[in-house]
Design an enzyme around this catalytic site. Sequence first.
Site, PDB file in Angstrom:
ATOM      1  CG  ASN A 149     -45.174  49.862  42.005  1.00 13.05           C
ATOM      2  OD1 ASN A 149     -46.236  49.609  42.564  1.00 13.05           O
ATOM      3  ND2 ASN A 149     -44.158  50.406  42.631  1.00 13.05           N
TER       4      ASN A 149
ATOM      5  CG  HIS B 245     -42.522  50.728  48.363  1.00 14.91           C
ATOM      6  ND1 HIS B 245     -42.505  52.090  48.171  1.00 14.91           N
ATOM      7  CD2 HIS B 245     -41.827  50.507  49.512  1.00 14.91           C
ATOM      8  CE1 HIS B 245     -41.825  52.654  49.157  1.00 14.91           C
ATOM      9  NE2 HIS B 245     -41.420  51.723  49.988  1.00 14.91           N
TER      10      HIS B 245
ATOM     11  NE  ARG C 280     -45.198  54.158  50.286  1.00 19.58           N
ATOM     12  CZ  ARG C 280     -44.468  55.256  50.462  1.00 19.58           C
ATOM     13  NH1 ARG C 280     -44.166  55.660  51.680  1.00 19.58           N
ATOM     14  NH2 ARG C 280     -44.054  55.962  49.444  1.00 19.58           N
TER      15      ARG C 280
ATOM     16  NE  ARG D 119     -48.578  55.277  52.532  1.00 19.50           N
ATOM     17  CZ  ARG D 119     -47.908  56.368  52.190  1.00 19.50           C
ATOM     18  NH1 ARG D 119     -48.001  56.836  50.966  1.00 19.50           N
ATOM     19  NH2 ARG D 119     -47.168  57.018  53.062  1.00 19.50           N
TER      20      ARG D 119
ATOM     21  CD  GLU E  40     -40.452  50.738  44.747  1.00 19.31           C
ATOM     22  OE1 GLU E  40     -40.901  51.544  45.569  1.00 19.31           O
ATOM     23  OE2 GLU E  40     -40.821  50.682  43.565  1.00 19.31           O
TER      24      GLU E  40
ATOM     25  CD  GLU F 136     -36.629  52.026  39.571  1.00 19.46           C
ATOM     26  OE1 GLU F 136     -36.554  50.822  39.894  1.00 19.46           O
ATOM     27  OE2 GLU F 136     -37.677  52.698  39.626  1.00 19.46           O
TER      28      GLU F 136
ATOM     29  CG  HIS G 206     -41.596  58.091  40.507  1.00 21.95           C
ATOM     30  ND1 HIS G 206     -42.476  59.133  40.389  1.00 21.95           N
ATOM     31  CD2 HIS G 206     -41.826  57.535  41.701  1.00 21.95           C
ATOM     32  CE1 HIS G 206     -43.190  59.204  41.485  1.00 21.95           C
ATOM     33  NE2 HIS G 206     -42.834  58.241  42.305  1.00 21.95           N
TER      34      HIS G 206
HETATM   35  N1  PXP Z   1     -39.847  52.981  40.830  1.00 20.81           N
HETATM   36  C1  PXP Z   1     -39.846  53.336  42.143  1.00 20.81           C
HETATM   37  C2  PXP Z   1     -38.567  53.171  42.910  1.00 20.81           C
HETATM   38  C3  PXP Z   1     -41.015  53.806  42.773  1.00 20.81           C
HETATM   39  O1  PXP Z   1     -41.000  54.136  44.065  1.00 20.81           O
HETATM   40  C4  PXP Z   1     -42.201  53.889  42.020  1.00 20.81           C
HETATM   41  C5  PXP Z   1     -43.475  54.355  42.663  1.00 20.81           C
HETATM   42  O2  PXP Z   1     -43.839  53.566  43.687  1.00 20.81           O
HETATM   43  C6  PXP Z   1     -42.163  53.501  40.668  1.00 20.81           C
HETATM   44  C7  PXP Z   1     -40.970  53.071  40.099  1.00 20.81           C
HETATM   45  C8  PXP Z   1     -43.381  53.541  39.817  1.00 20.81           C
HETATM   46  O3  PXP Z   1     -43.792  54.869  39.656  1.00 20.81           O
HETATM   47  P1  PXP Z   1     -45.175  55.176  38.934  1.00 20.81           P
HETATM   48  O4  PXP Z   1     -46.252  54.585  39.767  1.00 20.81           O
HETATM   49  O5  PXP Z   1     -45.206  56.669  38.883  1.00 20.81           O
HETATM   50  O6  PXP Z   1     -45.094  54.553  37.571  1.00 20.81           O
END
Ligand code: PXP
Length: 243
Positions: A8, A44, A46, A50, A71, A152, A193
């Site tokens: 990410n 992602h 948003r 941001r 995402e 996920e 996450h």
């Molecule tokens: N998966 C999803 C669906 C997320 O929203 C995020 C954070 O944006 C991540 C994975 C990655 O999380 P982290 O940045 O804590 O590794």
Amino acid sequence: MSIKLGINIDHAATLRNARAENDPSIVEFALAVQKGGADSITMHLREDRRHIRDNDIFLVREHCKIPVNFEMAATVEMLDIALKLNPMSACIVPEKRDEVTTEGGLDIKNKLAEIKPLILKLLEYKIDVFIFVEPDIETIKYAMESGATGVEVHTGAYAHSFGNTTARKKQLEKIFSAAQFCVENNFEFHAGHGLNYHNIYELLKISNLVEVNIGHSILSRALFSGIHRAVHDMKQILSGHDQ
Ligand code: PXP
């Protein structure tokens, strides 16, 4: 077989946006992530833009060979963008304007009727769809009913509990049960996450863990080691070469 690693890259865009310049270039960064051995790039977009912006996702999609995982919140605006972008996969996440990061899994149970048409549209365009959910079997049943490719599971609670043996065990059991339920039902299982170079090892025990999506810990390590090395190190762990 190695667990796939999606990176990410939202935080690179946060850094870029701190100044009104193109530094770091998101495309260059994504290319370095690719060179480090990542299997996909997750972004992602948003509602408030941001970090990642519309232009970024299209440029990364154009210049990177590895697939994009988009995402997105379950909105008409994001659906339109996803259909234009045509990523390999989309991960449907809940989105609140005032949250720092995605704070929990999607309430697919109460949103199923609303979200199912959107999921079916993505699938019609040959985009795999994953629902970001808590590691909870009842919730996963609704994700299956939605027609999605898989889930996920949100590993944030596990990551937060890591320092407390009892709490960690409890959270791991939830993740393991969710994974077991998915394997029994032939439903693809991803996780993400809060995962990092320490807490990832426990998840290697999950035989049907296809992919993890990681941002914060890898981009943080990259400040010291460079992104190529940071991605490579995680990829080594996921391949079982660093145990
Ligand atoms: N998966 C999803 C669906 C997320 O929203 C995020 C954070 O944006 C991540 C994975 C990655 O999380 P982290 O940045 O804590 O590794």
